[in-house]
Every structure is written in C-alpha cells, then in structure tokens.
Design an enzyme around this catalytic site. Structure first.
Site, PDB file in Angstrom:
ATOM      1  N   THR A 197      -1.465  -2.955 -18.445  1.00  0.00           N
ATOM      2  CA  THR A 197      -1.491  -2.046 -19.592  1.00  0.00           C
ATOM      3  C   THR A 197      -2.190  -2.737 -20.751  1.00  0.00           C
ATOM      4  O   THR A 197      -2.487  -3.930 -20.688  1.00  0.00           O
ATOM      5  CB  THR A 197      -0.069  -1.679 -20.069  1.00  0.00           C
ATOM      6  OG1 THR A 197       0.535  -2.849 -20.634  1.00  0.00           O
ATOM      7  CG2 THR A 197       0.796  -1.164 -18.931  1.00  0.00           C
ATOM      8  N   CYS A 198      -2.374  -1.984 -21.835  1.00  0.00           N
ATOM      9  CA  CYS A 198      -3.078  -2.568 -22.983  1.00  0.00           C
ATOM     10  C   CYS A 198      -2.103  -3.107 -24.022  1.00  0.00           C
ATOM     11  O   CYS A 198      -2.460  -3.234 -25.194  1.00  0.00           O
ATOM     12  CB  CYS A 198      -4.012  -1.540 -23.590  1.00  0.00           C
ATOM     13  SG  CYS A 198      -3.156  -0.040 -24.012  1.00  0.00           S
ATOM     14  N   LEU A 199      -0.888  -3.403 -23.620  1.00  0.00           N
ATOM     15  CA  LEU A 199       0.096  -3.926 -24.572  1.00  0.00           C
ATOM     16  C   LEU A 199       0.224  -5.440 -24.436  1.00  0.00           C
ATOM     17  O   LEU A 199       0.428  -5.948 -23.327  1.00  0.00           O
ATOM     18  CB  LEU A 199       1.471  -3.296 -24.321  1.00  0.00           C
ATOM     19  CG  LEU A 199       1.550  -1.777 -24.468  1.00  0.00           C
ATOM     20  CD1 LEU A 199       2.965  -1.295 -24.229  1.00  0.00           C
ATOM     21  CD2 LEU A 199       1.077  -1.368 -25.861  1.00  0.00           C
ATOM     22  N   HIS A 239       0.735   4.967 -19.120  1.00  0.00           N
ATOM     23  CA  HIS A 239      -0.703   4.908 -18.775  1.00  0.00           C
ATOM     24  C   HIS A 239      -1.039   5.790 -17.574  1.00  0.00           C
ATOM     25  O   HIS A 239      -2.031   5.547 -16.886  1.00  0.00           O
ATOM     26  CB  HIS A 239      -1.111   3.472 -18.387  1.00  0.00           C
ATOM     27  CG  HIS A 239      -1.601   2.622 -19.510  1.00  0.00           C
ATOM     28  ND1 HIS A 239      -2.245   3.099 -20.614  1.00  0.00           N
ATOM     29  CD2 HIS A 239      -1.534   1.273 -19.686  1.00  0.00           C
ATOM     30  CE1 HIS A 239      -2.558   2.092 -21.428  1.00  0.00           C
ATOM     31  NE2 HIS A 239      -2.121   0.977 -20.891  1.00  0.00           N
TER      32      HIS A 239
END
Ligand code: PLP
Length: 459
Positions: free
Chosen positions: A390-392, A432
């Site tokens: 994910t983009c976290l 997502h």
C-alpha cells in the site's frame, strides 16, 4: 549489522519447533497456492483445533470437573473452526449478530452458544432467546431489555448469566459491580419464569492464573447466594485468556534483552509492555489445569474441589488457545530494495492481515523465507524488514530487521507462523481494492492430504 565497526547480533524470535507446519512449508504446496491465488493467503489446520479442544476437555476430566469449552469466535473468522465445534459438540462464544448467525448457520445448537459483549443489540438478544442460547448480561439495562423480550416473546425463558466487573480491574467497561449484581438478582427473582438465571461470568484481561481462580471462587459464592433466592445459578463462566506459548523462554528473554530502536526500520520504538507475552511457562490447557488446581482467595481447597462440592458447572471461552499452531499466513515478495545496510521487502498483502499493530505492537515470531526451491538456508545474515503493498508509510508487516539466512528475492514466500489466533483477519479489509486473502483448509480425508477453501464460493 555493525555499530562502530563491531557486528551486532540482531534479535530473533524463532517459534517452538512445529513439524506439521514445517511439513506444509517443505511440501511445495505453498508456492502452488500462491500461484493459484495470485495474492496472500492463510492456511488452516483444523485437526490442531481438535487437539487443543481435546486437551482442554482432558484437563476438566482429570480434575473431575463438569465443564464446557466454548470457542471464542472473535479470534478468527474462518468457518472451519465452527464446523469443528458443531461436529464435536463444543460451545461457541459469540459477541455480535453476525457471529451468532454464522455459528447457527454452521450447525452449532443454540443451547451450546454463549452470547457475550457489551450492550447487545435487540435483534441479537431476540435471536439468542429464540435459540435458547445463554446470554452473559453486561448491565442492568440490558437485563431489563432481555426480561422484556422474554415476557413478550413466544419462547421463554431467557437463559442468562450475570457478568461480574472484575474487582481487580475496576476500570474495565464490562460487567456489573456488587451493588448492581444485587439489584440484578432482585430483578431476576421478580421476572419469575421469564428468565432462567444460570449463574455468573467474567473475562479478565491478561493471562495470570491466580486472579482467575480467585474471581471464579467469588462467582461460586455468588451462585450459592443466588440459589438461596430460588434461582438456578449452577454454572460460572471464566471467559478466555489462556495464554499461547509461541517461543522458548530463553529466546523470548534474549529477544527482550537485545531489541533496541536501531533494530527496527525507521528506528521505530515499541514498548516491551505492549508486546504479547510470546513465552508463557503455563499455557493452553495447562493454564486451565493450573486455574483448577489453584486455591481461590479465602478458600481452603482448590477451585476444582469447590466446583465439585457445590455442583457448579464450569464454562470457559478460550479463543487464541484453541487456535494455537492451527494456521499460518503466507505472503509473496513483490519487490526488494536496499536501504542503509538492510533490505525493505514489499509483499503482496498488507499489515491488516497481521493484526498485532492494533495493540501498538507487532507480531514478533520470525517469518520463514521460502524460495521456489525450498526453505532458504545458508549462514549469511540479511537484515530485512517487511512492508505491505500500500502507499502508507505505516503499513509494515514487520518493522524489525529480521536476519534472514539468504537475501530474499521477488517470488519468494514469507510464512508467518501460528497466526490463527487474532492475527489473520481481525483487521483485514479490501483497502486499495486488494482482495481479502483467502483461507485454505489443509486436512486429511480418505487417507490423503487435501486442501480446500474455507468457504466454498456458494457459501
Ligand atoms: C468475553 C470474552 N470471552 C473470551 C475471550 C477470548 O479470549 P482469549 O482469546 O484470550 O482466550 C474474550 C476476548 O476478548 C472475551 O472478551
């Protein structure tokens, strides 16, 4: 890793040897399944659940105590465990309408269900009464709602336990104090045959043995008091909290003594107090044995003898302990990058499939690195942390730099061992738009090892 030029050992936490999980890892099946699903998955070993359940029942038999084991469903969402409860006549502890429906739908009889949780909604209470389930009442207002339902409904009585606020944990938001319990008893007497007041319950945080025996002894006293009022009060539930022993004492203590912020990606700090106690000298069914053998505060004999002498049935609601070594979680490595002397992996799932971060903590047992040719071997030290897809920034499955024996590569698998108890799915979400990891049941049928999905597409 070197500090001032001196190599420093990285902390590790190997789990206890587990030949069955090792056999699955070494069979080659996991790469096949990773290929089939194209994403992370969990595998489940239901016979392990059966063995853990049998061990709890043996502990009861050895102590000559009449008791029922009710699996706390919240620990894992799979159907496989409920199917085993239905098949073996075990009870189930549910805490929501969804859990109650699931459990009834898999064939568990209503009389074997205990409904726990705070301020239960109307529909949950109504179906619990209709199905003859045992409701652990958390408050006076919930008791009133239950009595009202039983009075107006076609089916009665409402079976209930009264949940005790643990005196040693006065800040718990669950249960009733002594004055509230007195009032609850009065209301139960007044309700007449609309209710069947079967006893008392508690659930304690932590895993200590003696406080459980002490409070159980107190609940037996409360039962005797309630019987004088003409109530049935012939059982108590001591909830869950039977520890799981993941790792050897030496390994766990060495881990705690060694770990420092520099051993984690971004120098992340965890408070050791927030880690699950991965080693417990007394765990699972042995913890039940110890509770039964302990002498409750103010008593002369063991809790077991007190239960026998007073004709009190013992209910318990283990979650994690019934799932010990009953499953693992598998992720495929998508990418590897290097950073300041260690590798950062990205796997094809997220940390939502490894729920320990709920507790401001992380799941510490070492994952196993499995290449397409088998388990990674060698004598190297390749410090590696594990991020999710994910983009976290915070989506890390493992912040710790695990010293793998070989450099991980895209396509290798990471197998996180012993994750069935609370780790797998408490937090899972299709963030997502990633699909939820499927669960694969591994079992032997007709003499052959086989796999199937936990939920077949039509279920
Ligand atoms: C009422 C109740 N019973 C049983 C359990 C299960 O506990 P464990 O999985 O630690 O055995 C819990 C956990 O929160 C609980 O709240």
């Amino acid at each position: 890793m070197a500090v001032n030029g001196i190599p420093q050992a990285l902390p590790t936490l190997p789990v206890h040897p587990d030949p069955e999980t090792d056999a699955v890892i070494d069979s080659g099946l996991l790469h096949e399944l990773a290929h089939a699903f194209g994403g992370p998955f969990h595998f489940l070993l239901p016979h392990r659940f059966d063995a853990n359940l049998a061990a709890f029942r043996t502990a009861l038999d050895e102590a000559g105590v009449d008791g029922r084991v009710c699996y706390a469903k919240k620990a894992n969402k799979a159907a496989a465990w409920i199917e085993r409860c239905a098949a073996t006549g075990a009870g189930v502890d549910v805490a929501s309408l969804g859990e109650l429906r699931e459990v009834l739908g898999h064939g568990v009889r209503g009389e074997n269900i205990v409904v726990t949780g705070p301020a239960k909604n109307e529909e949950l209470l109504r179906i619990a009464v209709l199905q003859g389930a045992l409701t652990a009442v958390d408050s006076l207002d919930e008791l009133d709602r239950l009595i009202a339902l039983a009075r107006t409904g076609a089916v009665r009585p409402a079976r209930l336990l009264l949940r005790r606020l643990p005196p040693a944990q006065p800040h718990s938001r669950f249960g009733m104090d002594e004055a509230e319990l007195d009032e609850a008893l009065t209301r139960c007497v007044r309700a007449g045959d609309a209710v069947r007041m079967e006893g008392f319950s508690f659930h304690l945080s932590g895993y200590a043995v003696q406080p459980r025996a002490d409070l159980a002894g107190h609940l037996v006293d409360l039962c005797l008091k309630a019987r004088v009022l003409g109530l049935q009060a012939d059982r108590i539930s001591i909830g869950g909290g039977f520890a799981v022993d993941y790792a050897a004492a030496d390994d766990w203590h060495a881990f705690l003594a060694t770990q420092q912020p520099r051993h984690y990606h971004a120098r992340k700090t965890f408070s050791a107090a927030d880690f699950y106690p991965y080693h417990s000298p007394v765990a699972g069914a042995d913890a039940l044995r110890a509770v039964l053998a302990a002498v409750p505060d103010g008593d002369q004999g063991s809790l077991g003898s007190r239960l026998r002498e007073t004709g009190t049935l013992l209910l318990m609601e283990p979650g994690r302990a019934l799932l010990d070594r009953a499953g693992a979680s598998v992720f495929r490595i998508q990418g590897v990058k290097d950073r300041d002397g260690y590798a950062i992996l990205t796997v094809d799932g997220t940390s939502l499939s490894l729920s320990e971060q709920w507790f401001n903590s992380e799941y510490l047992p070492d994952p196993v690195l499995v290449t397409p040719a088998g388990r990674a071997g060698g004598t190297g030290v390749h410090p590696t942390c594990v991020g999710g897809a994910t983009c976290l920034e915070s989506d890390m499955l493992t912040w710790r730099k695990i010293p793998f024996p070989a450099r991980p590569s895209a396509g290798d698998l990471l197998v996180y061992p012993n994750t069935a108890g609370y780790q797998m799915d408490s937090n899972e979400s299709p963030f997502h738009d990633l699909p939820l990891p499927p669960k694969v049941v591994l079992e032997t049928t007709e003499g052959r090892p086989r796999w199937r999905l936990d939920r077949r597409p039509a279920c």
